[in-house]
Every structure is written in structure tokens, then in C-alpha cells.
Design a protein around this motif. Structure first.
Motif, PDB file in Angstrom:
ATOM      1  N   TRP A 139     -11.299   6.055  -3.122  1.00 18.33           N
ATOM      2  CA  TRP A 139     -10.331   6.210  -3.138  1.00 18.33           C
ATOM      3  C   TRP A 139      -9.530   7.272  -2.424  1.00 18.33           C
ATOM      4  O   TRP A 139     -10.190   8.138  -1.873  1.00 18.33           O
ATOM      5  N   ASP A 140      -8.198   6.679  -2.090  1.00 18.70           N
ATOM      6  CA  ASP A 140      -7.406   7.835  -1.330  1.00 18.70           C
ATOM      7  C   ASP A 140      -5.848   7.366  -2.044  1.00 18.70           C
ATOM      8  O   ASP A 140      -5.432   6.438  -2.278  1.00 18.70           O
ATOM      9  N   VAL A 173     -10.389  10.751 -12.794  1.00 18.95           N
ATOM     10  CA  VAL A 173     -10.655  11.608 -11.455  1.00 18.95           C
ATOM     11  C   VAL A 173     -11.189  13.015 -11.834  1.00 18.95           C
ATOM     12  O   VAL A 173     -10.683  13.654 -12.813  1.00 18.95           O
ATOM     13  N   CYS A 232     -12.324   9.489  -7.292  1.00 21.63           N
ATOM     14  CA  CYS A 232     -12.108  10.366  -6.228  1.00 21.63           C
ATOM     15  C   CYS A 232     -12.894  11.696  -5.952  1.00 21.63           C
ATOM     16  O   CYS A 232     -12.347  12.494  -5.272  1.00 21.63           O
TER      17      CYS A 232
END
Length: 420
Positions: free
Chosen positions: A120-121, A274, A300
């Protein structure tokens, strides 16, 4: 061991920086504040210690009161989401260790040993997403979740990711409602799915509460669509068939309940939790027992400079193995706790401008950031500039000490500044 009681709760505040290659992008999006991590350390009178974490500026629930758990059993309280992320996680970790079983054994029947997980970004320029996609492949991932934003050229982003990754690699594009409505969404999404077969999921293309619009959109494209479970009542979402699957997150009780509901409707979902290695490990345990956690989870953790564990979470073919040791089944790195510990988190940033540019020569300057609470977010959500135009570009400008920068910066404090 089931009679063991909690004797102490320690709160340890950390600032764990993001890796250098994405740090500036996270600052532009004003989510560099996710670096603030509170680790909870729970001690019991049996000598067992449990750990959990809260990403202070992202979490579904901060830890507010710890005294209520003192003198009570972790088993009695671990399902209480109101405790907050870090404390609840620490209680599950302690309970698993006390029982001598991995957390997934406390959650339900194990359905998988390897849980799917995605890279993920946050939003960034196409050339930077290309670098991140290559890093994802290098680390064993077979998918990436990207943030599709109108201030970047999403077509170019997906083209670059597609060209830089193997044929089996997949892309999940999260639009956060920026396609506004069906009339905008259909042409954009059709072009992308026709040109780039690696696109597998469109998340939140338009507002979740537009049930009729989402149903129409789904009938006009072939790519799966996803919305957060609970954005509208779950029963309505399932019965109306307005999406193909869900995004599920929150406390353990909520995740299990929502995940079971999705499973009963035979609808896949991905977990969105997250955090660092601690949160990621909890996501693996949940993914082990929820049958329809079939889409790759998003945590993430790879973006943090350190995952707070003594070892890396190995990803093989886009999956990570669910730990079998008691509790979370991983070891916290005490040296990392000492290294990143702070008395107070400082998220101060220097004066900067965000410059948005269109191919036609229009430039718009915004003050500091593109966070969802920012003027920039509101500006684009109200369609002040075209939705997803090719050639769009955004950059973060540092204060160069010039009078021109100072003038633009001061004007941008009161609203976007448009120039040609």
C-alpha cells in the motif's frame, strides 16, 4: 492461567518514521502523523506480558482509560472494542499466551494458514508509484493498493505500475469518492479496465450512500467494486447488490461480526488495519478465521522504518503465514521501543506549498497539504477542476526564501490560488 489478572498497563509513546523514499509524500498528504504509535504493555500476575499498538492519528479507537482493566482477566475484557486498539490487542496477546494458543484460536475456526496481504501507498506521482510497485514485487507482494487522486494522472500511474510489474501483479485503485457520480465514473473506469487488465478492484469510486448510482455503475463495468462495510446499513448493501465486496476494519468484535455477515452473503472483503508489524500480525490472525477475507489485507507496515518486531513478516506470493506461537506469536523488539520512544510527538513541518498543474497551463497553489480535511480535498471534491484529466501533476514546494513564495504562501492561507 485463566484466573490471571492484569496488574499493570504501561503506555509507551513512539515516533516511528516512514521510510525515506515515501516520507515527503506522506508529509504532503499530512499523514506523516501516522508515525505516532502508542504501544500498550499489559502485565499479569502470572508473569505474562501482552503487547498492542495504536496508530494515534489514524486508529478506529484511541486508548483513553486503562484503569478499568486492572485486577480483571484479559479473557473477560478482550472482546470490548471500546477499550481502544492498542489495549484490546494487548489483552488478546496476553490471553493467547495465558492459554498457550495463537490468537486465531480465540477468534474462531481456522480456515487458512496463509493470509493474502497487499502492498500500500498513499497518493503520489506516477514515477514514484512505479518505484513502489517494483519494491512491492521485490518484497514478495503480488498486489498494490493505490490512492487515485484527481491531482495526479491516474492513467499514467496505472500504466507505469502495469509496465513495471509481472503479468500476475494486481492493482486496487481507491478513489475515495472522487469520481463524484456515475456520469464521470463510467468513462474513466471503462478506459482503465480496457487498457490495463491488472486492475482488479475499484474501491469507493463514488459515494457509498448513492445506492442507485453504485448499482448502475456496477452494471456498466466489469471490474469488482468495493465499499467500506457499514457505510450504509449492511443489510441494505447486501440485499441491494450495490458492490461486489467490502473493506472491513475497526475493533476485533466489529471486524468479526462484519466479516461473518459478509461471509453469509458470500461476499469477499479485505481487512484494512493500518499499523506496524503488531497490527499486521493481528490482521493475519483475523484473516485466518474469516472465510471471506479473500482479498488481500492492507496494513501499510512496509512503509515504516521499523516494524517493531525482531524479524520481518515474510510475504511469499502475496501471502503471509499466520503465526502459530501463543498470543500474537511474534516478538517485540525492545531495542526499537527504546530507540523510537518520545515524551511527546512533534509533527511540525516547514512552510510549503502544494502546486497542482494541468497540461493546459493552469496552476493552483494550496497551503501545505492534501489531507482529507484540507482545502485542497474540498476544492477537488466540489469539481473546481476537471475530474481525472490526463497530464495532471502535483508537487510539494519548499520555501526558497523568495518574495514570490512568501506572497503565494500567504495568499494560499485564505484559499486556493489559481495562476496561468
Amino acid at each position: 492461567m485463566a484466573t490471571a489478572k492484569i496488574t499493570d498497563v504501561e503506555r509507551i509513546l513512539l515516533v516511528v518514521p516512514f521510510v525515506e523514499r515515501v516520507r515527503r509524500e506522506m508529509e504532503r498528504a499530512r499523514i506523516h502523523r501516522w508515525a505516532e504509535v502508542e504501544v500498550i504493555r499489559v502485565e499479569t500476575d502470572a508473569g505474562i506480558v501482552g503487547y498492542g499498538e495504536t496508530i494515534q492519528n489514524y486508529t478506529w479507537g484511541r486508548v483513553n482509560i486503562t484503569e478499568r482493566v486492572l485486577g480483571r482477566s484479559p479473557f473477560e475484557l478482550m472482546w470490548d472494542d471500546s477499550l481502544g486498539a492498542g489495549l484490546q490487542m494487548a489483552l488478546f496477546d496476553a490471553a493467547g499466551k495465558l492459554a498457550g494458543v495463537p490468537i486465531y484460536r480465540l477468534l474462531g475456526h481456522k480456515v487458512r494458514e496463509w493470509a493474502p496481504i497487499s502492498f500500500w501507498d498513499h497518493d503520489m506521482a506516477p514515477e514514484k508509484y512505479e518505484v513502489e510497485a517494483k519494491k512491492a514485487v521485490e518484497l514478495g507482494y503480488t498486489s498494490i493498493k493505490i490512492k487515485a487522486r484527481p491531482w495526479f494522472d491516474v492513467h499514467e500511474t496505472i500504466r507505469r505500475i502495469s509496465a513495471a510489474t509481472p503479468d500476475h501483479f494486481c492493482i486496487d485503485a481507491d478513489w475515495n469518492d472522487f469520481l463524484l457520480g456515475v456520469s464521470y465514473a463510467v468513462p474513466v473506469l471503462r478506459v482503465l479496465e480496457e487498457e490495463f487488465p491488472k486492475i482488479k478492484i475499484y474501491e469507493g469510486p463514488i459515494r457509498a450512500d448513492d445506492v442507485a448510482g453504485n448499482k448502475l455503475l456496477r452494471s456498466q463495468i466489469r471490474t469488482a467494486t468495493a465499499h467500506h462495510y457499514g457505510s450504509i446499513p449492511g443489510r441494505t448493501a447486501i440485499s441491494e447488490g450495490y458492490c461486489d465486496g467490502f473493506v472491513i476494519g475497526g475493533g476485533v468484535s466489529r471486524i468479526v461480526a462484519d466479516g461473518l455477515a459478509a461471509g453469509m452473503a458470500n461476499m469477499p472483503f479485505f481487512l484494512q488495519m493500518v499499523g506496524t508489524g503488531l497490527t499486521t500480525t493481528l490482521a493475519l490472525h483475523l484473516g485466518a478465521v474469516l472465510s471471506h477475507a479473500q482479498w488481500p489485507a492492507v496494513t501499510c507496515h512496509e512503509l515504516y522504518e521499523h516494524n517493531l518486531l525482531t524479524g520481518r513478516i515474510d510475504v511469499i506470493g502475496g501471502h503471509a503465514r499466520v503465526p502459530e506461537a501463543p498470543g500474537l506469536g511474534v516478538e517485540l523488539d525492545e531495542a526499537a521501543l527504546a530507540r523510537y520512544r518520545v515524551d511527546e510527538a512533534d509533527h511540525t513541518l516547514p512552510r510549503r506549498l502544494v502546486k497542482f498543474s494541468r497540461a493546459c497551463g493552469v496552476n493552483v497553489y494550496f497551503a501545505n497539504d492534501s489531507h482529507h480535511t484540507s482545502e485542497m480535498w474540498r476544492y477537488f471534491s466540489l469539481n473546481n477542476q476537471p475530474v481525472f484529466e490526463r497530464g495532471n501533476h502535483t508537487e510539494l514546494l519548499d520555501d526558497d526564501g523568495s518574495a514570490e513564495f512568501d506572497d503565494l504562501y500567504r495568499r494560499a492561507q485564505t484559499g486556493p490560488v489559481l495562476t496561468r
